[in-house]
Enzyme design. Sequence first.
Site, short mmCIF file in Angstrom:
data_model
loop_
_atom_site.label_atom_id
_atom_site.label_comp_id
_atom_site.label_asym_id
_atom_site.label_seq_id
_atom_site.Cartn_x
_atom_site.Cartn_y
_atom_site.Cartn_z
CD GLN A 100 -2.84 1.29 2.31
OE1 GLN A 100 -2.25 1.49 3.35
NE2 GLN A 100 -4.16 1.33 2.21
CE1 TYR A 181 -2.72 9.27 7.65
CE2 TYR A 181 -4.22 7.53 6.95
CZ TYR A 181 -3.49 8.15 7.94
OH TYR A 181 -3.54 7.69 9.23
NE ARG A 228 -8.64 0.14 3.13
CZ ARG A 228 -8.41 0.03 4.44
NH1 ARG A 228 -7.49 0.78 5.02
NH2 ARG A 228 -9.09 -0.83 5.17
N GLY A 315 -9.06 -6.78 9.27
CA GLY A 315 -7.96 -6.09 9.94
C GLY A 315 -7.61 -6.78 11.25
C1 PHB Z 1 -3.10 4.71 11.75
O1 PHB Z 1 -1.90 4.75 11.90
O2 PHB Z 1 -3.88 4.84 12.70
C2 PHB Z 1 -3.64 4.54 10.41
C3 PHB Z 1 -2.79 4.50 9.34
C4 PHB Z 1 -3.30 4.35 8.09
C5 PHB Z 1 -4.65 4.24 7.91
C6 PHB Z 1 -5.50 4.27 8.96
C7 PHB Z 1 -4.99 4.42 10.23
O3 PHB Z 1 -5.15 4.12 6.70
#
Ligand code: PHB
Length: 364
Positions: A100, A181, A228, A315
């Site tokens: 990713q 992000y 995603r 997850g």
């Molecule tokens: C996190 O570090 O909490 C985190 C990182 C990437 C994501 C979601 C959460 O896509």
Amino acid sequence: MSAKDLFSAVTIGNLKLKNRMVMAPMTRNRATEGAIPQAMNVEYYRQRASAGLIITEASQVSAAGVGYPGTPGIYNEQQVAGWQKITDAVHEEGGHIYIQLWYCGRISHPDLLPDNQTPVAPSAIRPEGEAITYEGMKAFVEPRALEINEIQEIVSQYKNAAQMAKQAGFDGVEIHAANGYLIDQFLRDGTNTRSDEYGGNKKNRMRFLNQVLEAVLEVWPSNSVGIRLTPENSFNSMSDSDPQAHFNYFITQLNTRNLAYLHLLEGDMMSAARNVDYRALRDAYDGIYMANNGYDKTRAQTAIANADCDLVAFGIPYLANPDLLYRYQNDQALNEADPVTFYGGDEAGYTDYPFIKEEIAETA
Ligand code: PHB
């Protein structure tokens, strides 16, 4: 009876996955100095290789893309060498693995960035909350709005990362356009108030994602690239005025790309709220649809049987159960995840979650 269940094979791109269970991308903050994967990371992914597909933890495409301590990178040769051991291990076990690709943008802090630079974003809108730095939590700062030439520079960093990923032996890449992000900061209108060709309407808000995708497609065939998205996740101080309509547009646009899959984190990581009709989004998409967020075996089986999705990404169940496939196939209890060891640390809570066959052997 439909042959489609969680344990049935499925083809994505040029890969034949043995089952429809995907290990979701999860940040674990256990890379070494220089954002390089290390031996315990190899073991962690090897243990979970019975998943139909592993998607790695988010990996920054440049040093300026980082947002947390200890996350791995995919922009230089040392990192490639670290990742190569991981892809080799997963392939030795008969598994498949995508990496990713991410760039954190405003979800960062000067303490984490080269030359203590100010984090960047489409617009100078400070997120609520705090960044995780080497010295603990610190309030997010107001990011600097990117100049157009800087956007092009970041696009070229994605292309370099895509090349590095290929060199490291990955089966494909997932573009992280979710969870607040940088790409998501462009997509959603709560964080994008630009008045140039990167903001203002949904077509313009999608421009950065399209350019990143095109850069990655110069390196990878489209059927080895996933994306995603998170239409309504409020994590990282995100919002959008009309997620159903806007993401329906983004997803419809992606139909022409012939991607490996579309991966949606459905709903909100911060609450049980679901205000978007995911079946409608799924129906708007012509290709393979991967669902994620809070699925267990029963929900996953129902969703696949109803054709609500083709793949399910798990997850926390995968974090705590390296042999999740075996446990689900045999209706066995799951290990409980320990949130204290989610982010950072050593092998404890990382590679020491037991396999059920070991437990049976120990109690026999
Ligand atoms: C996190 O570090 O909490 C985190 C990182 C990437 C994501 C979601 C959460 O896509």
